[in-house]
Write a protein that holds these residues in place. Structure first.
Motif, PDB file in Angstrom:
ATOM      1  N   SER A  44       0.781  -1.167   0.144  1.00  0.00           N
ATOM      2  CA  SER A  44      -0.052   0.076   0.074  1.00  0.00           C
ATOM      3  C   SER A  44       0.995   1.252   0.012  1.00  0.00           C
ATOM      4  CB  SER A  44      -1.016  -0.081   0.989  1.00  0.00           C
ATOM      5  OG  SER A  44      -0.303  -0.093   2.243  1.00  0.00           O
ATOM      6  N   LEU A  45       1.903   1.218   0.756  1.00  0.00           N
ATOM      7  CA  LEU A  45       3.011   2.241   0.664  1.00  0.00           C
ATOM      8  C   LEU A  45       3.488   2.624  -0.714  1.00  0.00           C
ATOM      9  CD1 LEU A  45       4.829   1.669   3.771  1.00  0.00           C
ATOM     10  CD2 LEU A  45       3.561   3.490   3.607  1.00  0.00           C
ATOM     11  N   ALA A  46       3.933   1.259  -1.501  1.00  0.00           N
ATOM     12  CA  ALA A  46       4.350   1.281  -2.786  1.00  0.00           C
ATOM     13  C   ALA A  46       3.205   1.945  -3.776  1.00  0.00           C
ATOM     14  CB  ALA A  46       4.779   0.032  -3.297  1.00  0.00           C
ATOM     15  N   ALA A  47       2.068   1.452  -3.714  1.00  0.00           N
ATOM     16  CA  ALA A  47       0.884   1.948  -4.728  1.00  0.00           C
ATOM     17  C   ALA A  47       0.631   3.342  -4.420  1.00  0.00           C
ATOM     18  CB  ALA A  47      -0.519   0.894  -4.267  1.00  0.00           C
ATOM     19  N   ALA A  48       0.712   3.979  -3.116  1.00  0.00           N
ATOM     20  CA  ALA A  48       0.529   5.369  -2.957  1.00  0.00           C
ATOM     21  C   ALA A  48       1.710   6.141  -3.732  1.00  0.00           C
ATOM     22  CB  ALA A  48       0.705   5.485  -1.275  1.00  0.00           C
ATOM     23  N   LYS A  49       2.621   5.659  -4.187  1.00  0.00           N
ATOM     24  CA  LYS A  49       3.759   6.351  -4.715  1.00  0.00           C
ATOM     25  C   LYS A  49       3.674   5.908  -6.123  1.00  0.00           C
ATOM     26  CE  LYS A  49       7.027   7.049  -1.014  1.00  0.00           C
ATOM     27  NZ  LYS A  49       6.611   8.451  -1.445  1.00  0.00           N
ATOM     28  N   GLY A  50       2.705   5.098  -6.691  1.00  0.00           N
ATOM     29  CA  GLY A  50       2.579   4.615  -8.142  1.00  0.00           C
ATOM     30  C   GLY A  50       3.802   3.472  -8.212  1.00  0.00           C
ATOM     31  N   LYS A  51       3.970   2.982  -7.401  1.00  0.00           N
ATOM     32  CA  LYS A  51       5.355   1.813  -7.713  1.00  0.00           C
ATOM     33  C   LYS A  51       4.813   0.612  -7.204  1.00  0.00           C
ATOM     34  CE  LYS A  51       9.012   5.378  -6.788  1.00  0.00           C
ATOM     35  NZ  LYS A  51       9.273   5.853  -8.036  1.00  0.00           N
ATOM     36  N   THR A  52       5.774  -0.494  -7.327  1.00  0.00           N
ATOM     37  CA  THR A  52       5.213  -1.727  -6.888  1.00  0.00           C
ATOM     38  C   THR A  52       6.603  -2.043  -5.961  1.00  0.00           C
ATOM     39  OG1 THR A  52       6.618  -2.514  -9.004  1.00  0.00           O
ATOM     40  CG2 THR A  52       4.092  -2.700  -8.879  1.00  0.00           C
ATOM     41  N   VAL A  53       6.151  -3.155  -5.107  1.00  0.00           N
ATOM     42  CA  VAL A  53       7.088  -3.653  -4.267  1.00  0.00           C
ATOM     43  C   VAL A  53       6.926  -5.315  -4.509  1.00  0.00           C
ATOM     44  CG1 VAL A  53       5.781  -3.663  -2.215  1.00  0.00           C
ATOM     45  CG2 VAL A  53       8.179  -4.161  -1.943  1.00  0.00           C
ATOM     46  N   GLY A  54       8.038  -5.998  -4.911  1.00  0.00           N
ATOM     47  CA  GLY A  54       7.832  -7.148  -5.482  1.00  0.00           C
ATOM     48  C   GLY A  54       8.778  -8.157  -4.499  1.00  0.00           C
ATOM     49  N   PHE A  55       8.591  -9.942  -4.983  1.00  0.00           N
ATOM     50  CA  PHE A  55       9.471 -10.586  -4.180  1.00  0.00           C
ATOM     51  C   PHE A  55       9.491 -11.757  -5.156  1.00  0.00           C
ATOM     52  CE2 PHE A  55       6.525 -14.408  -3.021  1.00  0.00           C
ATOM     53  CZ  PHE A  55       5.340 -13.511  -3.459  1.00  0.00           C
ATOM     54  N   ALA A  56      10.625 -12.542  -4.928  1.00  0.00           N
ATOM     55  CA  ALA A  56      10.889 -13.454  -5.870  1.00  0.00           C
ATOM     56  C   ALA A  56      10.124 -14.679  -5.153  1.00  0.00           C
ATOM     57  CB  ALA A  56      12.571 -13.993  -5.639  1.00  0.00           C
ATOM     58  N   LEU A  57       9.143 -15.481  -5.986  1.00  0.00           N
ATOM     59  CA  LEU A  57       8.517 -16.470  -5.509  1.00  0.00           C
ATOM     60  C   LEU A  57       8.857 -17.778  -6.086  1.00  0.00           C
ATOM     61  CD1 LEU A  57       5.872 -17.646  -4.348  1.00  0.00           C
ATOM     62  CD2 LEU A  57       4.797 -17.241  -6.617  1.00  0.00           C
ATOM     63  N   THR A  58       8.836 -18.809  -4.910  1.00  0.00           N
ATOM     64  CA  THR A  58       9.074 -20.049  -5.113  1.00  0.00           C
ATOM     65  C   THR A  58       7.826 -20.912  -4.997  1.00  0.00           C
ATOM     66  OG1 THR A  58      11.550 -20.288  -5.081  1.00  0.00           O
ATOM     67  CG2 THR A  58      10.454 -22.347  -4.570  1.00  0.00           C
ATOM     68  N   SER A  59       6.856 -21.167  -5.630  1.00  0.00           N
ATOM     69  CA  SER A  59       5.513 -21.716  -5.650  1.00  0.00           C
ATOM     70  C   SER A  59       5.287 -22.520  -4.411  1.00  0.00           C
ATOM     71  CB  SER A  59       5.031 -22.077  -6.895  1.00  0.00           C
ATOM     72  OG  SER A  59       4.981 -21.222  -7.976  1.00  0.00           O
ATOM     73  N   SER A  60       6.282 -23.607  -4.018  1.00  0.00           N
ATOM     74  CA  SER A  60       5.935 -24.650  -3.363  1.00  0.00           C
ATOM     75  C   SER A  60       5.914 -24.191  -1.930  1.00  0.00           C
ATOM     76  CB  SER A  60       7.309 -25.622  -3.482  1.00  0.00           C
ATOM     77  OG  SER A  60       8.458 -25.143  -3.297  1.00  0.00           O
ATOM     78  N   TYR A  61       6.622 -22.971  -1.658  1.00  0.00           N
ATOM     79  CA  TYR A  61       6.429 -22.545  -0.145  1.00  0.00           C
ATOM     80  C   TYR A  61       5.104 -22.036   0.057  1.00  0.00           C
ATOM     81  CZ  TYR A  61      11.607 -22.547  -1.045  1.00  0.00           C
ATOM     82  OH  TYR A  61      12.934 -22.784  -1.368  1.00  0.00           O
ATOM     83  N   LEU A  62       4.477 -21.681  -0.825  1.00  0.00           N
ATOM     84  CA  LEU A  62       3.038 -21.003  -0.480  1.00  0.00           C
ATOM     85  C   LEU A  62       2.194 -22.081   0.210  1.00  0.00           C
ATOM     86  CD1 LEU A  62       1.991 -19.495  -4.113  1.00  0.00           C
ATOM     87  CD2 LEU A  62       2.593 -18.143  -1.826  1.00  0.00           C
ATOM     88  N   SER A  63       2.678 -23.391   0.372  1.00  0.00           N
ATOM     89  CA  SER A  63       1.695 -24.094   1.205  1.00  0.00           C
ATOM     90  C   SER A  63       1.934 -24.085   2.903  1.00  0.00           C
ATOM     91  CB  SER A  63       2.335 -25.723   0.877  1.00  0.00           C
ATOM     92  OG  SER A  63       3.637 -25.948   1.339  1.00  0.00           O
ATOM     93  N   GLU A  64       3.177 -23.298   2.845  1.00  0.00           N
ATOM     94  CA  GLU A  64       3.218 -22.542   4.460  1.00  0.00           C
ATOM     95  C   GLU A  64       2.413 -21.421   4.598  1.00  0.00           C
ATOM     96  OE1 GLU A  64       7.352 -22.328   6.075  1.00  0.00           O
ATOM     97  OE2 GLU A  64       7.889 -23.917   4.419  1.00  0.00           O
ATOM     98  N   SER A  65       1.734 -21.501   5.601  1.00  0.00           N
ATOM     99  CA  SER A  65       0.518 -20.474   5.567  1.00  0.00           C
ATOM    100  C   SER A  65       1.182 -18.934   6.009  1.00  0.00           C
ATOM    101  CB  SER A  65      -0.431 -20.673   6.635  1.00  0.00           C
ATOM    102  OG  SER A  65       0.052 -20.780   7.985  1.00  0.00           O
ATOM    103  N   ALA A  66       2.390 -18.922   6.701  1.00  0.00           N
ATOM    104  CA  ALA A  66       3.033 -17.939   7.063  1.00  0.00           C
ATOM    105  C   ALA A  66       3.563 -17.251   5.681  1.00  0.00           C
ATOM    106  CB  ALA A  66       3.985 -18.102   8.254  1.00  0.00           C
ATOM    107  N   TYR A  67       4.117 -18.068   4.952  1.00  0.00           N
ATOM    108  CA  TYR A  67       4.676 -17.504   3.717  1.00  0.00           C
ATOM    109  C   TYR A  67       3.447 -16.996   2.923  1.00  0.00           C
ATOM    110  CZ  TYR A  67       7.412 -17.938  -0.677  1.00  0.00           C
ATOM    111  OH  TYR A  67       8.131 -17.630  -1.700  1.00  0.00           O
TER     112      TYR A  67
END
Ligand code: XIL
Length: 475
Positions: A44-67
């Motif tokens: 939301s901070l990035a969007a307020a500046k018209g920017k993006t904040v990204g991350f490198a995703l390894t899909s298998s980790y999405l099975s961890e709820s915290a991730y």
């Protein structure tokens, strides 16, 4: 060449969390002055500046709820950590496999996040059949075929591609990769032209590391951009990986980004991490916070900087310890998914403020309903130190704007450094006040903050808390 995409993820362990459960009754609340509504996530901070904040995703980790929870809430851009590289997408010649890459694309689409493409041509993580091509003409055909197919497959989904990755040596000369040695200098422009033809809407970037400062390598890329622009070769953006060492953010980072922007290309921090020798200590984490703040600030200050991407979410899964022996702790969340001070640094760089709000005249004292808040406390501890994460939930029916949480430490624990809140201590009495960006707690809403501390061997969790003077449930 190296194909290490199949390297197993690292897993680190720390002692388990401790939680306490005590129920207390109501008290009276002091109304806290209303603060300006503030953004509460990096995105939301990035969007307020018209920017993006990204991350490198390894899909298998999405099975961890915290991730998944962090990925879902904090970021508005996703890049595949490995799944769109050549070795993943074209394991044998002209036979394309998009299953892993599509998982990343689907995740981005389902969450309304931008998808960034990484990477079409790179001297690492390409399949071994490429090494078997000895003729330059044939390798050029294979490279163009790869670029064309992958860029076409993701056309309409990817907003930008790292078309060519790491093409230069630190001294500014061309890296003597298989593409350089067999095809020659023109391989970069051939890759860009093929990418433009395959996906005319995608922004086309060149990406590299150790280019964050003005130096021989970044100047070589600067010269390439100037040359491409002069000759009408498509190029839209330059990525700066920013795999940094603690305390070594180049002082001319912003100036360097700006000189590229002045050439008429977008710029982006594409793979940020800030590594330190492990185990980390509080002072290193404080330096890391400042480093993240510097990088985010530099991007915030350059209009054509589209945003910052971090190369992973959690220190539990980071390429750093595998590649830089003795180093780690390079990301924003620790191995237990606790927010590190770096979070506040990143937020502050993108306009969130972590300074104590200026007090104004207190409002009238109003009674607080019983159990209008619930607090949970999780701690990771070792010999004499600990890291605690406190989550405060507004269980009442009206919004809280500005909060102060208090508790008492009964075993001589001392808070040394906090993030996402200002924490002060007087004897056993501890007071945590919101950061500006997490002041607002809507009914049912919650926020977390954390801190490091020391203890003398016994480290019991607090038995009771008050929020704005009213007792909370201990969850
Ligand atoms: C790394 C990944 O994070 C690892 O999982 C993989 O084993 C090797 O590649 N520069 C880049 C990224 O452009 O693609 C690299 O990613 C890190 C360095």
């Amino acid at each position: 060449m190296t194909d290490d995409s199949k390297r197993p993820p690292r897993r680190h362990r720390r002692p388990l969390s401790v939680a306490a459960a005590v129920l207390l009754a109501a008290g009276a609340a002091i109304a806290i002055p209303q603060l300006a509504e503030a953004a509460t996530t990096l995105q939301s901070l990035a969007a307020a500046k018209g920017k993006t904040v990204g991350f490198a995703l390894t899909s298998s980790y999405l099975s961890e709820s915290a991730y998944k929870n962090i990925a879902d809430t904090e970021f508005n851009l996703v890049v595949a950590e490995n799944a769109m590289k050549w070795s993943s997408t074209e394991p044998s010649r002209n036979s394309f496999t998009y299953a892993a890459g599509d998982q990343v694309a689907d995740y981005a689409a389902s969450g309304g996040k931008q998808l960034y493409g990484h990477t079409l041509v790179w001297h690492q993580q390409y399949p071994s059949w490429v090494d078997g091509i000895s003729s330059g003409t044939d390798l050029l055909a294979a490279m163009k075929n790869h670029v064309t197919n992958v860029a076409q497959h993701y056309a309409g989904k990817v907003t930008a591609w790292d078309v060519v990755n790491e093409a230069f040596e630190d001294n500014g000369s061309r890296r003597q990769s298989i593409f350089q040695t067999r095809i020659g200098n023109t391989y970069i422009e051939e890759a860009f032209k093929a990418a433009r033809a395959a996906d005319p809407a995608a922004k086309l970037c060149i990406n590299d590391y150790s280019t964050d400062a003005v130096n021989a390598k970044s100047t070589a890329i600067y010269n390439l951009v100037q040359d491409f622009k002069a000759r009408g070769i498509p190029i839209d953006c330059v990525g700066f990986q920013a795999h940094l060492i603690l305390g070594q953010v180049p002082s001319d980072l912003q100036a360097n980004l700006q000189r590229f922007a002045n050439l008429g290309v977008d710029v982006r921090i594409t793979e940020l991490d800030v590594r330190m020798t492990t185990p980390s200590d509080a002072s290193e984490l404080a330096t890391q916070k400042s480093d993240f703040q510097k990088v985010f600030t530099a991007c915030a200050n350059v209009t054509r900087c589209t945003g910052v991407t971090v190369w992973g979410l959690t220190d539990k899964y980071s390429w750093v310890p595998d590649v830089f022996s003795g180093y780690g702790a390079a990301l924003i969340w620790d191995e237990n998914y606790g927010k590190k001070p770096a979070y506040d640094g990143a937020a502050a760089g993108f306009g969130g403020t972590t300074t104590t709000p200026t007090p104004t005249t207190p409002g009238p004292t109003t009674p607080a309903p019983a159990g209008a808040c619930a607090v949970s406390y999780a701690v990771n501890q070792w010999n004499t130190g600990f890291t605690a994460t406190v989550t405060v939930r507004n269980t009442g029916s009206s919004a809280i704007n500005g909060w102060t949480l208090t508790w008492s430490y009964t075993a001589g624990q001392t808070v040394t450094q906090a993030w996402s809140a200002t924490v002060t201590q007087s004897g056993s009495a501890v007071t945590a006040t919101n950061a500006a960006w997490n002041a607002a707690l809507p009914a049912g809403g919650s926020t977390s903050f954390g801190f490091n501390g020391t203890h003398g061997g016994s480290n019991p969790a607090p038995a009771a808390y008050t929020l704005n003077g009213a007792a909370c449930t201990v969850a």
